[in-house]
Scaffold this active site. Structure first.
Site, short mmCIF file in Angstrom:
data_model
loop_
_atom_site.label_atom_id
_atom_site.label_comp_id
_atom_site.label_asym_id
_atom_site.label_seq_id
_atom_site.Cartn_x
_atom_site.Cartn_y
_atom_site.Cartn_z
N GLN A 64 0.93 -0.91 -0.16
CA GLN A 64 0.09 -0.09 -0.08
C GLN A 64 0.76 1.30 0.05
O GLN A 64 0.29 2.36 -0.33
CB GLN A 64 -0.92 -0.14 1.26
CG GLN A 64 -2.06 -1.18 0.99
CD GLN A 64 -3.02 -1.33 2.24
OE1 GLN A 64 -2.72 -1.65 3.20
NE2 GLN A 64 -4.14 -0.35 2.03
N HIS A 79 -0.94 -5.26 -13.46
CA HIS A 79 -0.29 -4.94 -14.78
C HIS A 79 -0.96 -5.54 -15.98
O HIS A 79 -1.21 -5.28 -16.84
CB HIS A 79 1.20 -5.53 -14.54
CG HIS A 79 2.14 -4.64 -13.66
ND1 HIS A 79 3.12 -4.95 -12.93
CD2 HIS A 79 1.80 -3.51 -13.28
CE1 HIS A 79 3.74 -3.99 -12.37
NE2 HIS A 79 2.92 -3.11 -12.55
N ASP A 128 2.69 0.54 -8.05
CA ASP A 128 3.90 0.56 -8.66
C ASP A 128 4.95 1.73 -8.10
O ASP A 128 5.87 1.64 -7.61
CB ASP A 128 3.95 1.03 -10.26
CG ASP A 128 3.46 -0.27 -10.92
OD1 ASP A 128 3.03 -1.35 -10.39
OD2 ASP A 128 3.49 -0.22 -12.35
N ARG A 157 3.53 0.44 12.96
CA ARG A 157 3.34 -0.94 12.35
C ARG A 157 3.19 -0.66 10.84
O ARG A 157 2.65 0.15 10.15
CB ARG A 157 1.96 -1.25 12.66
CG ARG A 157 1.52 -2.62 12.15
CD ARG A 157 0.04 -3.24 12.64
NE ARG A 157 -0.01 -4.34 11.62
CZ ARG A 157 -1.15 -4.63 11.40
NH1 ARG A 157 -2.19 -3.86 11.27
NH2 ARG A 157 -1.33 -5.82 10.49
N HIS A 193 1.03 -9.19 4.74
CA HIS A 193 -0.37 -8.23 4.79
C HIS A 193 -0.79 -8.27 2.95
O HIS A 193 -0.55 -7.15 2.38
CB HIS A 193 -0.11 -6.73 4.85
CG HIS A 193 -1.08 -5.82 5.37
ND1 HIS A 193 -1.42 -5.14 6.71
CD2 HIS A 193 -2.06 -5.54 4.71
CE1 HIS A 193 -2.35 -4.37 6.65
NE2 HIS A 193 -2.77 -4.58 5.53
N ASN A 204 -1.96 -10.52 8.40
CA ASN A 204 -3.08 -9.65 8.77
C ASN A 204 -4.40 -10.15 7.98
O ASN A 204 -4.64 -10.57 7.01
CB ASN A 204 -2.65 -8.49 7.73
CG ASN A 204 -3.60 -7.17 8.13
OD1 ASN A 204 -3.70 -6.54 9.22
ND2 ASN A 204 -4.32 -6.83 7.06
N GLU A 205 -5.36 -9.98 8.90
CA GLU A 205 -6.61 -10.33 8.57
C GLU A 205 -7.04 -11.56 7.57
O GLU A 205 -7.44 -11.59 6.57
CB GLU A 205 -7.23 -9.26 7.96
CG GLU A 205 -7.16 -7.75 8.99
CD GLU A 205 -7.94 -6.60 8.10
OE1 GLU A 205 -8.26 -6.61 7.15
OE2 GLU A 205 -7.80 -5.65 8.95
N ASN A 235 -7.89 -5.92 14.59
CA ASN A 235 -8.13 -4.83 13.77
C ASN A 235 -9.62 -4.58 13.65
O ASN A 235 -10.60 -5.70 13.80
CB ASN A 235 -7.84 -5.22 12.36
CG ASN A 235 -6.22 -5.27 11.98
OD1 ASN A 235 -5.53 -5.18 13.12
ND2 ASN A 235 -5.85 -5.46 10.97
N TYR A 248 -13.14 -1.98 12.45
CA TYR A 248 -13.71 -1.19 11.69
C TYR A 248 -15.20 -0.76 11.90
O TYR A 248 -15.60 0.12 12.11
CB TYR A 248 -13.18 -1.25 10.38
CG TYR A 248 -11.99 -1.04 9.85
CD1 TYR A 248 -11.30 0.17 9.54
CD2 TYR A 248 -10.93 -2.17 9.94
CE1 TYR A 248 -10.21 0.55 9.24
CE2 TYR A 248 -9.55 -1.83 9.83
CZ TYR A 248 -8.93 -0.66 9.15
OH TYR A 248 -7.77 -0.34 8.77
N GLU A 263 -5.39 -1.92 14.27
CA GLU A 263 -5.93 -1.07 13.27
C GLU A 263 -7.34 -0.61 13.67
O GLU A 263 -8.13 -1.28 14.09
CB GLU A 263 -6.09 -1.78 11.97
CG GLU A 263 -4.95 -1.93 11.01
CD GLU A 263 -5.13 -2.64 9.97
OE1 GLU A 263 -6.23 -2.33 8.99
OE2 GLU A 263 -4.41 -3.37 9.21
C1 BGC Z 1 -6.64 -3.73 5.91
C2 BGC Z 1 -5.89 -2.48 5.40
C3 BGC Z 1 -6.87 -1.59 4.71
C4 BGC Z 1 -7.86 -1.21 5.81
C5 BGC Z 1 -9.10 -0.34 4.97
C6 BGC Z 1 -7.74 -3.41 6.81
O1 BGC Z 1 -8.70 -4.44 6.47
O2 BGC Z 1 -5.63 -4.37 6.89
O3 BGC Z 1 -4.97 -3.03 4.32
O4 BGC Z 1 -6.24 -0.66 4.02
O5 BGC Z 1 -8.58 -2.32 6.15
O6 BGC Z 1 -9.90 -0.79 4.27
#
Ligand code: BGC
Length: 540
Positions: A38, A58, A71, A96, A141, A185-186, A326, A328, A398
């Protein structure tokens, strides 16, 4: 009597968070996160190998909504000094970031280690340590070497050993300086989301076995890496490891959905956590049973959820030093109506559970429609993990807020971080959870996977048209650094220092709300005591 009532009302306000002590416990750590693909760019410098994103984007640029790829991205491969400076300016305790597997091992396998790749992370780690910032390193990741994807990726059981080989090499390179590690990750995204929806690189759509084979292989890969560290590196370096899980918090849509909701939690969080953290090890028994019955109904002579041998169960169980969370968003769970086909898991529901997931219409949306804002969910999620896994210590690795608007005056993000941190404080102070730190996703805007650069998560904005990839702090960066500096959500309003960024009253400034919590509380205390005093006086 009235006096007692008033005092209980006051206690309720206290417990309800109105009068919360807004200080974080001593030692609580604050950080921010990014991941290799990222932010790094430099996709083909030196001998770096191709990962799945390089090769797929690509050959198929139209996959990404804005036609872009990683890129160059934030060009952190060249601009890492600026990143370290940004982390320093924020006052972060830790940063991190992830290591790119194909940058360290160009073929994906341990036959060749890239000297340049190894050097890059050495510079970044040393740069952070020089500023007193702890590097928290994720080994994987989402950026699998293409060579391994060609061999079946996360559904090939050999991947557990291939990952372990890679992990050992990274530990050898950096374990003398890195003390906190995240293996993977996730997995819920890598396995359940990717295989069920097939709309994220590597774009493989296979709902029957894909998610479950991947689930088991990820757990084995994590466990092997944890055990290598535990046996060969921990005695000397004493670091700690975990795997970053991202359960969405689930609440019942109505009282009758409570049992189903708990099953759905076990299907998501439990399937990725029980084998590691539970006292019994292995899959959640409820899920093992449902999957066996459902597979039988479909005509399979075995469960689509692969079983563990006793040896595998033992290998995985207990492979943690903390819980990496993590978080959200949240969902409501209800039983599917007649003739309604639920799913796909985990964004909309599960056919195996006959459950539908919905967003509460009262929750605010972010610009990423599935990330509705539901801060209370994080407290409940933490409590669920605490109760289920013996008060495990939890590092939030996160939490973040998406916007399409690149504006520097990002009050939405400030409100989001503040509201989630407040719920985390409640989890610590009221529920007794052992939360040891918090991480904002993300330090800066970056390549947001299938959304390209159209979605922003950064405390710092990045100008992707500028060859230097100019970074600028948003209002949220000033806010977050002030929270870190005061080790509290109760920060002096004047310390925000970002009003020069304000667009003419377009967004209502709610950032003084933390101070309001305190003032409300103090006023409430004065009123309650005065009323109680008057009452006692008149009664005499
Ligand atoms: C991921 C990140 C992502 C973020 C927002 C998480 O699930 O670890 O790579 O950018 O969410 O979508």
């Amino acid at each position: 009597m009235l006096c007692v009532n008033l005092i209980s009302a006051f206690s309720l306000l206290w417990v309800g968070g109105w009068c919360l002590d807004l200080k974080f416990p001593p030692g609580f750590q604050f950080g921010a996160a990014t991941s290799a693909y990222q932010v790094e760019g430099a996709w083909n410098v030196s001998d770096k190998g191709e990962n799945i994103w390089d090769s797929m984007l690509h050959s198929n640029p139209s996959l990404i909504s804005d036609g872009m790829n990683g890129d160059v991205s934030c060009d952190s491969y060249h601009q890492w000094r600026t990143d370290v400076q940004m982390a320093h300016n924020l006052g972060l305790h830790f940063y991190r970031f992830s290591v790119s597997w194909s940058r360290i091992l160009p073929t994906g396998f341990p036959n060749r280690i890239s000297e340049d790749g190894a050097k890059y992370y050495n510079k970044l780690i040393d740069g952070l340590l020089k500023k007193g910032i702890e590097p928290v390193v994720t080994l994987y990741h989402f950026d699998l070497p293409q060579s391994i994807q060609t061999l079946g990726g996360w559904t090939n059981p050999l991947i557990a050993d291939w990952f372990a080989d890679y992990a050992r090499i990274v530990f050898r390179l950096y374990a003398d300086r890195v003390k906190t590690w995240i293996t993977i990750n996730e997995p819920l995204i890598m396995c359940d989301h990717i295989y069920n929806l097939g709309n994220v690189v590597p774009m493989v759509h296979e709902e029957e076995l894909g998610p479950f084979l991947c689930n088991k292989n990820v757990l084995l890969a994590h466990a092997k890496a944890w055990r290598i560290y535990d046996e060969d590196f921990k005695p000397q370096y004493n670091g700690k490891l975990s795997i970053a899980n991202n359960p969405i918090w689930l609440d019942p849509a109505s009282e009758k959905d409570e049992e189903l909701t708990e099953l759905a939690r076990e299907f998501g969080a439990g399937r990725y956590s029980d084998p590691i953290y539970s006292a019994e090890g292995g899959w959640p028994p409820s899920i093992e049973k449902i999957m066996a019955e459902y597979s039988k109904k479909q005509g399979y002579p075995y469960s689509r959820l692969p079983s563990f041998t006793d040896e595998e169960k033992k290998l995985i169980q207990g492979t943690y030093d903390f819980y990496s969370l993590n978080h959200y968003t949240a969902r409501l769970v209800r039983e599917a109506h007649k003739n309604e086909t639920p799913g796909p898991w985990f964004v909309a529901g599960s056919k195996e559970l006959n459950a539908v997931l919905e967003i509460d219409p009262t929750w605010a949306y972010t610009d990423l429609s599935y990330l509705a804002v539901a801060p209370k969910g994080i407290r409940r999620q933490i409590k669920w993990l605490k109760d289920r896994y013996n008060n495990v210590s939890i590092l939030i690795t996160e939490n973040g807020f998406a916007t399409r608007d690149p504006d520097l005056y990002d009050t939405g993000r400030i409100n989001f971080i503040r509201d989630y941190l407040k719920e985390i404080l409640l989890a610590i102070k009221e529920d007794g959870a052992n939360v040891i730190g918090y991480t904002v996703w993300s330090l800066m805007d970056n390549f947001e996977w299938m959304f390209g650069y159209s979605l922003k998560f950064g405390l710092y904005s990045v100008d992707f048209k500028d060859p230097q990839r100019l970074r600028e702090p948003r209002a949220s960066a000033f806010f977050y650094s002030s929270v870190i500096k005061h080790h509290s959500l109760d920060i002096p309003h004047s310390s925000h220092q970002y009003h020069h960024l304000k667009r003419k009253n377009l967004i209502q400034d709610k950032t003084s709300a933390t101070s309001r919590i305190r003032v409300n509380c103090e006023l409430m205390l004065i009123y309650t005591l005065s009323l109680a005093y008057i009452l006692v006086k008149t009664m005499h």
